[in-house]
Design an enzyme around this catalytic site. Sequence first.
Site, PDB file in Angstrom:
ATOM      1  CB  VAL A  15      -5.424  -6.330  -4.353  1.00 23.52           C
ATOM      2  CG1 VAL A  15      -5.151  -6.291  -2.952  1.00 23.52           C
ATOM      3  CG2 VAL A  15      -5.022  -5.200  -5.234  1.00 23.52           C
ATOM      4  CD  GLU A 131      -2.801   2.472   6.253  1.00 28.48           C
ATOM      5  OE1 GLU A 131      -2.918   2.567   7.312  1.00 28.48           O
ATOM      6  OE2 GLU A 131      -2.834   3.442   5.378  1.00 28.48           O
ATOM      7  CD  GLU A 192      -8.544   1.452  -9.459  1.00 33.33           C
ATOM      8  OE1 GLU A 192      -9.464   0.659  -8.869  1.00 33.33           O
ATOM      9  OE2 GLU A 192      -7.373   1.439  -8.792  1.00 33.33           O
ATOM     10  CE  LYS A 207      -6.215   5.298  -4.602  1.00 32.27           C
ATOM     11  NZ  LYS A 207      -5.276   5.131  -5.561  1.00 32.27           N
ATOM     12  N   GLY A 308      -0.190  -1.613  -7.207  1.00 34.23           N
ATOM     13  CA  GLY A 308       0.459  -2.756  -7.633  1.00 34.23           C
ATOM     14  C   GLY A 308       0.328  -4.004  -6.503  1.00 34.23           C
TER      15      GLY A 308
HETATM   16  P1  NAP Z   1      -8.789  -6.690 -10.271  1.00 37.27           P
HETATM   17  O1  NAP Z   1      -7.560  -7.282 -10.429  1.00 37.27           O
HETATM   18  O2  NAP Z   1      -9.633  -6.555 -11.376  1.00 37.27           O
HETATM   19  O3  NAP Z   1      -9.420  -8.065  -9.334  1.00 37.27           O
HETATM   20  C1  NAP Z   1     -10.824  -8.008  -9.232  1.00 37.27           C
HETATM   21  C2  NAP Z   1     -11.185  -9.598  -8.562  1.00 37.27           C
HETATM   22  O4  NAP Z   1     -12.458  -9.600  -8.299  1.00 37.27           O
HETATM   23  C3  NAP Z   1     -10.868 -10.592  -9.738  1.00 37.27           C
HETATM   24  O5  NAP Z   1     -10.400 -11.857  -9.100  1.00 37.27           O
HETATM   25  C4  NAP Z   1     -12.250 -11.158 -10.471  1.00 37.27           C
HETATM   26  O6  NAP Z   1     -12.591 -12.263 -10.539  1.00 37.27           O
HETATM   27  C5  NAP Z   1     -13.120 -10.572  -8.715  1.00 37.27           C
HETATM   28  N1  NAP Z   1     -14.409 -10.380  -8.903  1.00 37.27           N
HETATM   29  C6  NAP Z   1     -15.072  -9.508  -9.542  1.00 37.27           C
HETATM   30  N2  NAP Z   1     -16.430  -9.391  -9.589  1.00 37.27           N
HETATM   31  C7  NAP Z   1     -16.686 -10.438  -8.716  1.00 37.27           C
HETATM   32  C8  NAP Z   1     -17.818 -10.827  -8.026  1.00 37.27           C
HETATM   33  N3  NAP Z   1     -18.926 -10.502  -8.544  1.00 37.27           N
HETATM   34  N4  NAP Z   1     -17.953 -11.946  -7.112  1.00 37.27           N
HETATM   35  C9  NAP Z   1     -16.702 -12.409  -6.909  1.00 37.27           C
HETATM   36  N5  NAP Z   1     -15.301 -11.960  -7.300  1.00 37.27           N
HETATM   37  C10 NAP Z   1     -15.567 -11.070  -8.221  1.00 37.27           C
HETATM   38  O7  NAP Z   1      -8.768  -5.862  -9.308  1.00 37.27           O
HETATM   39  P2  NAP Z   1      -7.658  -5.682  -8.104  1.00 37.27           P
HETATM   40  O8  NAP Z   1      -6.529  -4.596  -9.031  1.00 37.27           O
HETATM   41  O9  NAP Z   1      -6.893  -6.725  -7.577  1.00 37.27           O
HETATM   42  O10 NAP Z   1      -8.380  -4.515  -7.291  1.00 37.27           O
HETATM   43  C11 NAP Z   1      -9.236  -5.090  -6.337  1.00 37.27           C
HETATM   44  C12 NAP Z   1      -9.636  -3.864  -5.348  1.00 37.27           C
HETATM   45  O11 NAP Z   1      -8.380  -3.239  -4.929  1.00 37.27           O
HETATM   46  C13 NAP Z   1     -10.066  -2.553  -6.060  1.00 37.27           C
HETATM   47  O12 NAP Z   1     -11.177  -1.943  -5.164  1.00 37.27           O
HETATM   48  C14 NAP Z   1      -9.308  -1.599  -6.230  1.00 37.27           C
HETATM   49  O13 NAP Z   1      -9.659  -0.265  -6.376  1.00 37.27           O
HETATM   50  C15 NAP Z   1      -8.239  -1.728  -5.095  1.00 37.27           C
HETATM   51  N6  NAP Z   1      -6.940  -1.417  -5.273  1.00 37.27           N
HETATM   52  C16 NAP Z   1      -6.155  -1.912  -6.281  1.00 37.27           C
HETATM   53  C17 NAP Z   1      -4.721  -1.577  -6.259  1.00 37.27           C
HETATM   54  C18 NAP Z   1      -3.957  -2.047  -7.546  1.00 37.27           C
HETATM   55  O14 NAP Z   1      -2.777  -1.539  -7.312  1.00 37.27           O
HETATM   56  N7  NAP Z   1      -4.307  -2.907  -8.293  1.00 37.27           N
HETATM   57  C19 NAP Z   1      -4.346  -0.767  -5.478  1.00 37.27           C
HETATM   58  C20 NAP Z   1      -5.190  -0.407  -4.301  1.00 37.27           C
HETATM   59  C21 NAP Z   1      -6.576  -0.660  -4.108  1.00 37.27           C
HETATM   60  P3  NAP Z   1     -11.819 -13.078 -11.767  1.00 37.27           P
HETATM   61  O15 NAP Z   1     -10.647 -13.009 -11.588  1.00 37.27           O
HETATM   62  O16 NAP Z   1     -12.400 -14.332 -11.548  1.00 37.27           O
HETATM   63  O17 NAP Z   1     -12.015 -12.234 -12.919  1.00 37.27           O
HETATM   64  N1  HSE Z   2      -5.530   2.714  -9.876  1.00 37.88           N
HETATM   65  C1  HSE Z   2      -4.748   3.140  -8.690  1.00 37.88           C
HETATM   66  C2  HSE Z   2      -3.656   3.931  -8.955  1.00 37.88           C
HETATM   67  C3  HSE Z   2      -4.631   1.835  -7.834  1.00 37.88           C
HETATM   68  O1  HSE Z   2      -3.331   4.007 -10.127  1.00 37.88           O
HETATM   69  O2  HSE Z   2      -3.343   4.614  -7.910  1.00 37.88           O
HETATM   70  C4  HSE Z   2      -4.279   2.142  -6.606  1.00 37.88           C
HETATM   71  O3  HSE Z   2      -5.313   2.636  -5.627  1.00 37.88           O
END
Ligand code: NAP
Ligand code: HSE
Length: 434
Positions: A15, A131, A192, A207, A308
């Site tokens: 994200v 959001e 996740e 959620k 995504g």
């Molecule tokens: P992700 O790909 O695992 O990215 C997490 C990021 O946080 C990485 O860049 C990581 O650093 C960084 N990080 C971890 N620990 C840290 C710390 N202590 N200090 C600073 N940075 C740190 O996760 P994501 O999918 O982007 O999700 C991020 C958030 O959005 C979560 O809350 C998730 O539930 C939410 N979300 C995700 C989606 C989705 O589709 N992916 C959808 C809706 C909501 P490194 O890259 O250096 O390891």
């Molecule tokens: N892991 C979550 C999903 C990402 O599959 O819906 C969005 O919150």
Amino acid sequence: MSEVLGIGIAGLGTVGAEVARLITERGDQLAERAGRPIKVMAVSARDRTKDRGVDLSGVTWEDDAVALAARDDVDLVCEVIGGSDGTAKDLVEAALEAGKSVVTANKALLAHHGTDLAKRAEANGVALAYEAAVAGGIPIIRALRDGFVADRVQRVTGILNGTCNFILTVMRETGRAFDDVLAEAQALGYAEADPSFDVDGVDAAHKLALLTALCFGREVDFASVHIEGIRRISPVDISFATELGYKIKLLGVAEIDGEGEQAGVSQRVHPCMVPVSAPIAGVEDVFNAVTVDADPVGSGMLQGRGAGAGPTASAVLGDIVDIATGRMAPAFGRPAVALAPAKAAPPSAHVGSFYVRLMVIDKPGVLADITGILRDEHVSMESMIQRGRDPMEMVPLVLVTHEVAESAMQAALAKISDLDVVVEEPAMIRIVEG
Ligand code: NAP
Ligand code: HSE
């Protein structure tokens, strides 16, 4: 054009990197919509050397994400690290206390600490916007918070986890195994960091707890959500569902139970059988959908991509531009201090129809034993399917009930499980009209 809105981004994963890319590459479009330039001033992640696929030259790197909250050039903190505690929580609290608005996609954080964080935001006169945390790219928070202000919500139902919807869709369409399809969802960036949060229903429950607070004006109450995931959904149940005219979906359902001051809110996440004709049954793949039943607006459904990089970053940018223009709404639609205390309705109070699959030894008297238990517990059957005819082997016996209290169904299942002829734990899936 007025002054620059400086953004600090914590987390540069799926994200965060996409948020940074959009701010960098669509600066003119965003400035036009916000009435002021929006600029990434500082970022933080764990690994400074990782290529994020975005040009971050001129952007300050902070090793400690919490330091973003104290920077003079950061007006708004975008928290996309994840996790209910630890750095994400420390950062969000520090930012709010420093008088900086926060935009987050972190439903785990808000499900556990949402009421407290909303109070902190209001005490400091800043926004807490999320959001992206619920149903990704679907603007459901805006719709519920700003669109339905005159309505009384009776029920909110959602496909809230893209990973589970993707897995169930692909399993049904291809017959592929659960683990194999989960690996594909992870590779696509839907799941996740800990995929058990997805498949065990925890992410959808996070959620749902936020939707409940918003729809019913209650404090966020994650602890009361009844949660079941999709690990036990087997190809045989998917096949019977198809035969009976249903699709299996992981749904989150929140509804008012009771009247007036006595009313509680029931919050449930579990697999459901939904008639194929129901609009929510047509929501497939990684798509999410939320159906709201409210008075006087009636019933309506919003659907879109729930996970995504692109859809989630799109929702984050919507919040950032809102804040840039000065549009600030209380996180849960009314002042956090005015949220009613959480009051849960017990899951056993639920009344509905049930699909039950038993694996039984096919010998005389089995049906009589089972139907005798159902009679004693006042569970009325709508239909039954039995396959196979081999007294040496177990065969599936599928029952579909009429509406009955869940407590009665559970009591019957406990007795049925104890029968010698029932050789596996019964599979029970609630039937929901959608
Ligand atoms: P992700 O790909 O695992 O990215 C997490 C990021 O946080 C990485 O860049 C990581 O650093 C960084 N990080 C971890 N620990 C840290 C710390 N202590 N200090 C600073 N940075 C740190 O996760 P994501 O999918 O982007 O999700 C991020 C958030 O959005 C979560 O809350 C998730 O539930 C939410 N979300 C995700 C989606 C989705 O589709 N992916 C959808 C809706 C909501 P490194 O890259 O250096 O390891
Ligand atoms: N892991 C979550 C999903 C990402 O599959 O819906 C969005 O919150």
